[in-house]
Scaffold this active site. Structure first.
Site, PDB file in Angstrom:
ATOM      1  N   PRO A  61       0.744  -1.265  -0.207  1.00  0.00           N
ATOM      2  CA  PRO A  61      -0.110  -0.033   0.042  1.00  0.00           C
ATOM      3  C   PRO A  61       0.771   1.174  -0.106  1.00  0.00           C
ATOM      4  CG  PRO A  61       0.066  -1.103   2.228  1.00  0.00           C
ATOM      5  CD  PRO A  61       0.669  -1.877   1.176  1.00  0.00           C
ATOM      6  N   THR A 101       0.546   5.443  -0.383  1.00  0.00           N
ATOM      7  CA  THR A 101      -0.010   6.699  -0.487  1.00  0.00           C
ATOM      8  C   THR A 101       0.292   7.595  -1.677  1.00  0.00           C
ATOM      9  OG1 THR A 101      -0.631   7.138   1.634  1.00  0.00           O
ATOM     10  CG2 THR A 101      -0.413   9.091   0.791  1.00  0.00           C
ATOM     11  N   HIS A 151      -5.584  -1.254   8.258  1.00  0.00           N
ATOM     12  CA  HIS A 151      -3.922  -0.753   8.714  1.00  0.00           C
ATOM     13  C   HIS A 151      -3.712  -0.437  10.047  1.00  0.00           C
ATOM     14  CE1 HIS A 151      -0.834   1.839   7.802  1.00  0.00           C
ATOM     15  NE2 HIS A 151      -1.114   2.597   7.229  1.00  0.00           N
ATOM     16  N   TYR A 155      -0.314   4.946  12.933  1.00  0.00           N
ATOM     17  CA  TYR A 155      -1.561   5.218  12.945  1.00  0.00           C
ATOM     18  C   TYR A 155      -2.336   4.699  14.038  1.00  0.00           C
ATOM     19  CZ  TYR A 155       0.531   7.278   8.864  1.00  0.00           C
ATOM     20  OH  TYR A 155       1.549   7.918   7.916  1.00  0.00           O
ATOM     21  N   ARG A 196      -2.460  -5.290   8.802  1.00  0.00           N
ATOM     22  CA  ARG A 196      -1.008  -4.798   8.592  1.00  0.00           C
ATOM     23  C   ARG A 196      -0.410  -4.277   9.679  1.00  0.00           C
ATOM     24  NH1 ARG A 196       2.672  -0.967   4.626  1.00  0.00           N
ATOM     25  NH2 ARG A 196       3.999  -2.645   3.922  1.00  0.00           N
ATOM     26  N   GLY A 216      12.124  -3.339   2.323  1.00  0.00           N
ATOM     27  CA  GLY A 216      13.484  -3.281   1.787  1.00  0.00           C
ATOM     28  C   GLY A 216      13.871  -4.564   0.930  1.00  0.00           C
ATOM     29  N   GLY A 253       7.036  -2.151  -2.132  1.00  0.00           N
ATOM     30  CA  GLY A 253       6.769  -0.695  -2.111  1.00  0.00           C
ATOM     31  C   GLY A 253       7.183  -0.029  -3.408  1.00  0.00           C
TER      32      GLY A 253
HETATM   33  C1  LIG Z   1       5.393   7.130  -1.319  1.00  0.00           C
HETATM   34  C2  LIG Z   1       5.095   5.878   0.125  1.00  0.00           C
HETATM   35  C3  LIG Z   1       3.886   6.009   0.340  1.00  0.00           C
HETATM   36  C4  LIG Z   1       3.362   4.898   1.420  1.00  0.00           C
HETATM   37  N1  LIG Z   1       2.022   4.804   1.944  1.00  0.00           N
HETATM   38  C5  LIG Z   1       1.782   3.900   2.822  1.00  0.00           C
HETATM   39  C6  LIG Z   1       0.391   3.610   3.077  1.00  0.00           C
HETATM   40  O1  LIG Z   1      -0.722   4.361   2.407  1.00  0.00           O
HETATM   41  N2  LIG Z   1      -0.169   2.616   3.958  1.00  0.00           N
HETATM   42  C7  LIG Z   1       1.057   1.791   4.306  1.00  0.00           C
HETATM   43  O2  LIG Z   1       0.641   0.899   5.185  1.00  0.00           O
HETATM   44  N3  LIG Z   1       2.288   1.775   4.077  1.00  0.00           N
HETATM   45  C8  LIG Z   1       2.381   3.007   3.256  1.00  0.00           C
HETATM   46  N4  LIG Z   1       3.915   3.319   2.763  1.00  0.00           N
HETATM   47  C9  LIG Z   1       4.880   2.003   3.297  1.00  0.00           C
HETATM   48  C10 LIG Z   1       5.032   1.144   2.120  1.00  0.00           C
HETATM   49  O3  LIG Z   1       4.018   0.384   2.125  1.00  0.00           O
HETATM   50  C11 LIG Z   1       6.329   0.039   2.600  1.00  0.00           C
HETATM   51  O4  LIG Z   1       6.268  -0.440   3.850  1.00  0.00           O
HETATM   52  C12 LIG Z   1       7.592   0.662   2.515  1.00  0.00           C
HETATM   53  O5  LIG Z   1       7.839   1.607   1.233  1.00  0.00           O
HETATM   54  C13 LIG Z   1       8.736  -0.093   2.457  1.00  0.00           C
HETATM   55  O6  LIG Z   1       8.691  -1.332   1.569  1.00  0.00           O
HETATM   56  P1  LIG Z   1       9.840  -1.144   0.346  1.00  0.00           P
HETATM   57  O7  LIG Z   1      11.090  -1.371   0.964  1.00  0.00           O
HETATM   58  O8  LIG Z   1       9.478  -2.185  -0.484  1.00  0.00           O
HETATM   59  O9  LIG Z   1       9.547   0.046  -0.310  1.00  0.00           O
HETATM   60  C14 LIG Z   1       4.208   4.068   2.034  1.00  0.00           C
HETATM   61  C15 LIG Z   1       5.579   4.106   1.346  1.00  0.00           C
HETATM   62  C16 LIG Z   1       5.906   4.869   0.367  1.00  0.00           C
HETATM   63  C17 LIG Z   1       7.321   4.765  -0.330  1.00  0.00           C
END
Ligand SMILES: Cc1cc2nc3c(=O)[nH]c(=O)nc-3n(C[C@H](O)[C@H](O)[C@H](O)COP(=O)(O)O)c2cc1C
Length: 368
Positions: free
Chosen positions: A26, A28, A177, A182, A229, A301, A322
């Site tokens: 997820p 934003t 969530h 949050y 989550r 990561g 992400g």
């Molecule tokens: C631009 C952006 C927006 C995010 N928005 C949310 C969100 O709305 N809800 C959520 O649970 N996590 C959110 N995250 C966290 C990601 O879901 C994820 O946990 C985080 O990027 C680490 O994963 P990655 O290393 O694969 O990027 C967001 C991360 C990024 C980079």
């Protein structure tokens, strides 16, 4: 030819057949810049581009007006929002994809500017000392209002109403969530919850709202289409701090989730280095794989190699990506070909419009 990768194997997620285990986390993206905060054709195009994921989890979507904390995030409480989301679910389904919506209440991670001057709602009147992204730019968070029991009950109903709307909008399921500092996470930790009623004190009390939300949501969405989550070792970001009670609280919650027949449990590895932090658990998948009996999704990561490894070693069933999904709309195909991965542009994570959103090319377009 590349060797067979387990991350590209199909997966049976209860009654849903996922075409691979590469899940879109997820995220934003703040593109709902219209008065209704409704998803638009642009959202549909963005999610359509990413529908080769085994499962997409949508950006966090506020369950009520009171649940918001960032500008231009979409909601799932009004008719216009439901109609907007229908465009998204239709686009993803047309491409043979699957999509859950993430149901979000930010709690204290908000600002009075979003609430006509009223204070944000939270378990306790404890300022997260963080920043809120308001229509006038970043502002310091404030001391929130401690929720009354009536406000807690209303919030549980708001989650239920949002889940009902999500089902009507054509989502394959919902993700609660309870992560990243949050509202629900704020209830779990004693550093953000010093209540003395049935929602504070013992770990059972601090976790109570999550189970009330699950019990309410499962009345309107099949239990095996509900995901949860959590980010147990979150420390030093989004206003959260760990103490000695934090991990035992998550142990309790995750054990208790076994009594539900959920779609999945979605956990994040620590977002920061917690090796020096007392009471933190640095290896989330390793700790919780033996505890949780259902489908475990892991995030944080991961790349192609680490994703294959965590599944091969039996520590997770699914891996959520992400940032890589922002810049690589066809991520499973790139994994299949062991192709170069495109870097993401952080400056356009939350800006309006197509730039940095729907203009990342597919691999076949890069290779032309
Ligand atoms: C631009 C952006 C927006 C995010 N928005 C949310 C969100 O709305 N809800 C959520 O649970 N996590 C959110 N995250 C966290 C990601 O879901 C994820 O946990 C985080 O990027 C680490 O994963 P990655 O290393 O694969 O990027 C967001 C991360 C990024 C980079």
């Amino acid at each position: 030819m590349n060797r067979q990768q387990v991350i590209l194997d199909k997966y049976k997620l209860e009654d849903l057949e996922l075409k691979n285990r590469v899940i879109m986390a997820p995220m934003t993206r703040s593109r709902a810049d219209n008065p209704e905060n409704a998803p638009t054709d642009l959202h549909a195009a963005y999610y359509r581009q990413r529908s080769s994921a085994g499962l997409i989890i949508s950006e966090g979507s506020q369950i009520s007006k009171r649940a918001v904390g960032y500008i231009n995030t979409p909601g799932i409480y009004s008719k216009a929002q439901v109609e907007g989301w229908k465009k998204v679910t239709k686009a993803v389904h047309e491409e043979g994809g699957k999509i859950f919506i993430q149901l979000w209440h930010v709690g204290r991670m908000s600002h009075p500017d979003f609430h006509g001057g009223e204070l944000p709602l939270a378990p306790s009147a404890i300022n997260p000392e963080a920043k809120s992204f308001t229509p006038q730019g970043f502002k310091d968070t404030v001391e929130p209002k401690e929720m009354t029991v009536e406000e807690i009950k209303q919030t549980v109903q708001d989650f239920k109403n949002a889940a009902k709307n999500a089902w009507e909008a054509g989502f394959d399921g919902v993700e609660i969530h309870a992560s990243n500092g949050y509202l629900l996470h704020q209830f779990f930790n004693t550093t953000s919850n010093d209540r003395t009623d049935e929602y504070g004190g013992s770990k059972e009390n601090r976790a109570r709202i999550l189970f009330e939300v699950l019990d309410a949501v499962k009345e309107v969405v099949p239990e095996n289409r509900i995901g949860v989550r959590m980010n147990p070792s979150l420390h030093g970001t989004f206003g959260m701090t760990l103490d000695e009670e934090t991990i035992p609280t998550f142990d309790y919650i995750i054990e208790r989730l076994n009594h539900y027949n959920l779609s999945y449990l979605h956990l994040s590895e620590p977002f920061t280095d917690v090796s020096e932090i007392p009471y933190a658990e640095p290896n989330i998948a390793k700790r919780y794989r033996p505890v949780y009996k259902g489908t475990l999704m892991i995030n944080g990561g991961f790349d192609r190699e680490k994703g294959n490894k965590v599944i091969e070693e039996g520590f997770a069933d699914l891996v959520a990506y992400g940032k890589l999904f922002i810049s690589n709309p066809d991520l499973p195909e790139r994994f299949a070909q062991d192709a170069t991965l495109a870097d993401w542009d952080q400056d356009t994570f939350y800006t309006p419009g197509e730039k940095g959103y729907t203009d990342y090319p597919l691999l076949e377009e890069v290779e032309k």
